[in-house]
Design an enzyme around this catalytic site. Structure first.
Site, PDB file in Angstrom:
ATOM      1  N   GLN A  28       0.830  -1.223   0.000  1.00 46.16           N
ATOM      2  CA  GLN A  28       0.000   0.000   0.000  1.00 46.16           C
ATOM      3  C   GLN A  28       0.862   1.270   0.000  1.00 46.16           C
ATOM      4  OE1 GLN A  28      -2.743   0.831   3.152  1.00 46.16           O
ATOM      5  NE2 GLN A  28      -1.376   0.212   4.798  1.00 46.16           N
ATOM      6  N   LEU A  29       1.960   1.264   0.736  1.00 46.47           N
ATOM      7  CA  LEU A  29       2.834   2.441   0.711  1.00 46.47           C
ATOM      8  C   LEU A  29       3.647   2.469  -0.575  1.00 46.47           C
ATOM      9  CD1 LEU A  29       4.171   4.925   1.929  1.00 46.47           C
ATOM     10  CD2 LEU A  29       5.657   3.415   3.279  1.00 46.47           C
ATOM     11  N   ALA A  36       8.487  -5.536   3.478  1.00 47.64           N
ATOM     12  CA  ALA A  36       8.574  -6.104   4.823  1.00 47.64           C
ATOM     13  C   ALA A  36       7.485  -7.146   5.004  1.00 47.64           C
ATOM     14  CB  ALA A  36       8.399  -5.002   5.868  1.00 47.64           C
ATOM     15  N   THR A  50       4.599  -7.589   7.145  1.00 51.11           N
ATOM     16  CA  THR A  50       3.874  -6.591   7.947  1.00 51.11           C
ATOM     17  C   THR A  50       2.693  -7.168   8.732  1.00 51.11           C
ATOM     18  OG1 THR A  50       2.485  -6.040   6.053  1.00 51.11           O
ATOM     19  CG2 THR A  50       4.468  -4.713   6.352  1.00 51.11           C
ATOM     20  N   ASP A 100       6.235   2.434  14.478  1.00 52.10           N
ATOM     21  CA  ASP A 100       5.952   2.841  15.855  1.00 52.10           C
ATOM     22  C   ASP A 100       5.992   1.643  16.814  1.00 52.10           C
ATOM     23  OD1 ASP A 100       3.721   1.826  14.476  1.00 52.10           O
ATOM     24  OD2 ASP A 100       2.277   2.874  15.752  1.00 52.10           O
ATOM     25  N   TYR A 107       7.012  -8.693  15.401  1.00 49.47           N
ATOM     26  CA  TYR A 107       7.062  -7.725  14.290  1.00 49.47           C
ATOM     27  C   TYR A 107       7.926  -6.521  14.679  1.00 49.47           C
ATOM     28  CZ  TYR A 107       5.524  -3.893  11.264  1.00 49.47           C
ATOM     29  OH  TYR A 107       5.488  -2.811  10.422  1.00 49.47           O
ATOM     30  N   LYS A 127      11.553  -5.511  13.044  1.00 51.29           N
ATOM     31  CA  LYS A 127      11.729  -4.224  12.351  1.00 51.29           C
ATOM     32  C   LYS A 127      12.845  -3.413  13.020  1.00 51.29           C
ATOM     33  CE  LYS A 127       9.671  -2.492   9.455  1.00 51.29           C
ATOM     34  NZ  LYS A 127       9.869  -2.443   7.980  1.00 51.29           N
ATOM     35  N   TRP A 131       0.256   3.370  11.797  1.00 50.16           N
ATOM     36  CA  TRP A 131      -1.152   3.259  11.415  1.00 50.16           C
ATOM     37  C   TRP A 131      -1.367   3.706   9.953  1.00 50.16           C
ATOM     38  CZ3 TRP A 131      -5.024   4.697  15.880  1.00 50.16           C
ATOM     39  CH2 TRP A 131      -4.622   4.093  17.057  1.00 50.16           C
TER      40      TRP A 131
HETATM   41  N1  LIG Z   1       0.848  -0.808   7.701  1.00 47.07           N
HETATM   42  C1  LIG Z   1       1.164  -0.099   8.779  1.00 47.07           C
HETATM   43  O1  LIG Z   1       0.295   0.298   9.566  1.00 47.07           O
HETATM   44  C2  LIG Z   1       2.612   0.264   9.056  1.00 47.07           C
HETATM   45  C3  LIG Z   1       2.902   0.969  10.225  1.00 47.07           C
HETATM   46  C4  LIG Z   1       4.238   1.324  10.476  1.00 47.07           C
HETATM   47  C5  LIG Z   1       5.235   0.974   9.580  1.00 47.07           C
HETATM   48  N2  LIG Z   1       4.916   0.256   8.474  1.00 47.07           N
HETATM   49  C6  LIG Z   1       6.014  -0.119   7.559  1.00 47.07           C
HETATM   50  O2  LIG Z   1       5.743   0.516   6.325  1.00 47.07           O
HETATM   51  C7  LIG Z   1       6.221  -0.288   5.245  1.00 47.07           C
HETATM   52  C8  LIG Z   1       5.116  -0.470   4.221  1.00 47.07           C
HETATM   53  O3  LIG Z   1       3.995  -1.068   4.834  1.00 47.07           O
HETATM   54  P1  LIG Z   1       2.661  -1.355   4.017  1.00 47.07           P
HETATM   55  O4  LIG Z   1       1.531  -0.999   4.885  1.00 47.07           O
HETATM   56  O5  LIG Z   1       2.767  -0.779   2.646  1.00 47.07           O
HETATM   57  O6  LIG Z   1       2.751  -2.951   3.960  1.00 47.07           O
HETATM   58  P2  LIG Z   1       2.375  -3.953   2.784  1.00 47.07           P
HETATM   59  O7  LIG Z   1       1.189  -3.458   2.052  1.00 47.07           O
HETATM   60  O8  LIG Z   1       2.328  -5.304   3.435  1.00 47.07           O
HETATM   61  O9  LIG Z   1       3.640  -3.857   1.826  1.00 47.07           O
HETATM   62  C9  LIG Z   1       4.828  -4.575   2.055  1.00 47.07           C
HETATM   63  C10 LIG Z   1       5.256  -5.189   0.738  1.00 47.07           C
HETATM   64  O10 LIG Z   1       6.461  -5.939   0.967  1.00 47.07           O
HETATM   65  C11 LIG Z   1       6.308  -7.177   0.284  1.00 47.07           C
HETATM   66  N3  LIG Z   1       7.182  -8.222   0.795  1.00 47.07           N
HETATM   67  C12 LIG Z   1       6.892  -9.192   1.718  1.00 47.07           C
HETATM   68  N4  LIG Z   1       7.933 -10.025   1.845  1.00 47.07           N
HETATM   69  C13 LIG Z   1       8.899  -9.578   0.991  1.00 47.07           C
HETATM   70  C14 LIG Z   1      10.197 -10.057   0.647  1.00 47.07           C
HETATM   71  N5  LIG Z   1      10.705 -11.167   1.200  1.00 47.07           N
HETATM   72  N6  LIG Z   1      10.906  -9.367  -0.274  1.00 47.07           N
HETATM   73  C15 LIG Z   1      10.406  -8.258  -0.860  1.00 47.07           C
HETATM   74  N7  LIG Z   1       9.181  -7.780  -0.597  1.00 47.07           N
HETATM   75  C16 LIG Z   1       8.445  -8.438   0.332  1.00 47.07           C
HETATM   76  C17 LIG Z   1       4.854  -7.525   0.477  1.00 47.07           C
HETATM   77  O11 LIG Z   1       4.441  -8.535  -0.414  1.00 47.07           O
HETATM   78  P3  LIG Z   1       3.221  -9.519   0.059  1.00 47.07           P
HETATM   79  O12 LIG Z   1       2.031  -8.646   0.219  1.00 47.07           O
HETATM   80  O13 LIG Z   1       3.145 -10.489  -1.069  1.00 47.07           O
HETATM   81  O14 LIG Z   1       3.669 -10.131   1.355  1.00 47.07           O
HETATM   82  C18 LIG Z   1       4.206  -6.166   0.194  1.00 47.07           C
HETATM   83  O15 LIG Z   1       4.002  -5.955  -1.182  1.00 47.07           O
HETATM   84  C19 LIG Z   1       6.731  -1.589   5.876  1.00 47.07           C
HETATM   85  O16 LIG Z   1       8.126  -1.544   5.972  1.00 47.07           O
HETATM   86  C20 LIG Z   1       6.089  -1.602   7.249  1.00 47.07           C
HETATM   87  O17 LIG Z   1       6.871  -2.322   8.185  1.00 47.07           O
HETATM   88  C21 LIG Z   1       3.627  -0.099   8.179  1.00 47.07           C
END
Ligand SMILES: NC(=O)c1ccc[n+]([C@@H]2O[C@H](COP(=O)([O-])OP(=O)(O)OC[C@H]3O[C@@H](n4cnc5c(N)ncnc54)[C@H](OP(=O)(O)O)[C@@H]3O)[C@@H](O)[C@H]2O)c1
Length: 306
Positions: free
Chosen positions: A11-12, A80, A82, A122, A145, A149, A167
């Protein structure tokens, strides 16, 4: 600038590609992209968009090969594992992706002289602080998690940019706004916790900040969230209001009342003070309610078009 993005299909990641000024096909390169606004105006980027299919970050050889072939000046490392609850029961996988994966990205980046921007969370904090956490507060994660991270943060080379956010909500992928959009269509009331506090952060705003910090190669840790904070219950009330629905449909409960309980512990307070941005004179993100209004408009327009 030549920029490699990991997690570009998340999503990001997807809004990040837009912020880099144009949609880039997965595995594809896009040249002569013009950044639309902000301090990077006029920069021409060449972007390589990767996700788990193109460059699984836990595959060291693949990461090294990809970096050697593309030779990026900057890597925006967003990919990541996530799924917070799944990490509790898949500890090795969480560490393989979030910690060793970041080690692989860091090693390959150093080898080709690439600046690293790592997106963190966070959930590196335990939530016991009575005030918002700043960048110099001591992390103490309470979930696998969060631990994995934080381990990823430790793998970043000196001088990297580490961005902690919270979030996260955007038009692509699963998040609370999309959940409520779906739940609101039922007749039922629903219950959300009022004892976990954080700052909803919208990818449309966050992505621009990541591009600015990354292309500026700003060293250090930055907390980057939309301004203001709420509980999950307060967030759902505001989402219902933005949808033109009745905010009283959501009832406040305590985390202890969740049945079944969530697998992973969450911090009670994970509000991030964006102190480093503020003290560096860098732009702050708008209020979370503002980001919510814009996201709801996008999602409603998408629904209307379907
Ligand atoms: N979502 C939140 O609320 C939140 C909050 C704080 C920080 N973050 C951080 O923000 C970043 C983006 O989060 P997001 O919400 O966009 O998460 P997301 O939608 O789950 O995006 C993460 C992407 O990484 C991919 N991925 C998983 N395993 C991988 C691997 N081995 N190699 C390469 N790519 C891989 C996932 O693929 P699959 O979908 O196929 O697994 C997905 O496309 C992450 O680093 C997360 O830790 C997120």
């Amino acid at each position: 600038m030549r920029i490699l993005v990991t997690g570009a299909n998340g999503q990001l990641g997807r809004d990040l590609l837009d912020a880099l000024a144009g949609r880039v096909p997965l595995g594809g390169r896009s040249t002569n992209l013009m950044a639309p606004e902000g301090p990077q105006h006029g920069l021409v980027h060449e972007v390589l968009a990767t996700d788990i299919g193109e460059m699984p970050v836990d595959d060291r050889e693949c990461v090294q090969h990809t970096f050697r072939a593309f030779a990026p000046e900057l890597v925006l490392h967003v990919g990541a594992m996530t799924a917070v609850d799944l990490c509790e029961t898949n500890v090795d996988q969480a560490y393989a992706v979030n910690a060793v994966g970041t080690r692989n990205v860091a090693e390959a980046a150093v080898a080709v002289g690439s600046h690293v921007l790592y997106v963190s969370t966070d959930y590196v904090f335990d939530g016991n602080s009575p005030r918002p956490y700043n960048e110099w507060d001591q992390p103490n994660p309470v979930s696998v998690y969060g631990e994995s991270k934080l381990a990823g943060e430790m793998e970043c080379p000196p001088g990297s940019t580490i961005v902690r956010t919270s979030w996260v909500c955007g038009a692509h992928g699963a998040n609370m706004v999309k959940t409520i959009l779906r739940l609101a269509k039922s007749e039922d009331d629903f219950r959300f916790v009022d004892d976990q506090h954080g700052s909803p952060t919208f990818t449309a705003d966050l992505a621009g900040a990541l591009v600015a910090l990354g292309t500026g190669k700003r060293p250090g840790t930055f907390h980057v969230t939309n301004a203001g904070a709420t509980s999950w219950w307060g967030f759902v009330r505001e989402i219902l209001t933005a949808l033109g629905d009745d905010p009283d449909r959501v009832h406040a409960i305590g985390t202890a009342e969740l049945d079944p309980p969530l697998v992973a512990r969450r911090p009670a307070n994970s509000v991030l003070d964006n102190m480093a941005l503020r003290l560096s004179g860098l732009p702050q993100l708008p209020a979370w309610q503002d980001g919510l209004t814009r996201l709801v408009a996008v999602l409603q327009a998408q629904e209307a078009a379907e």
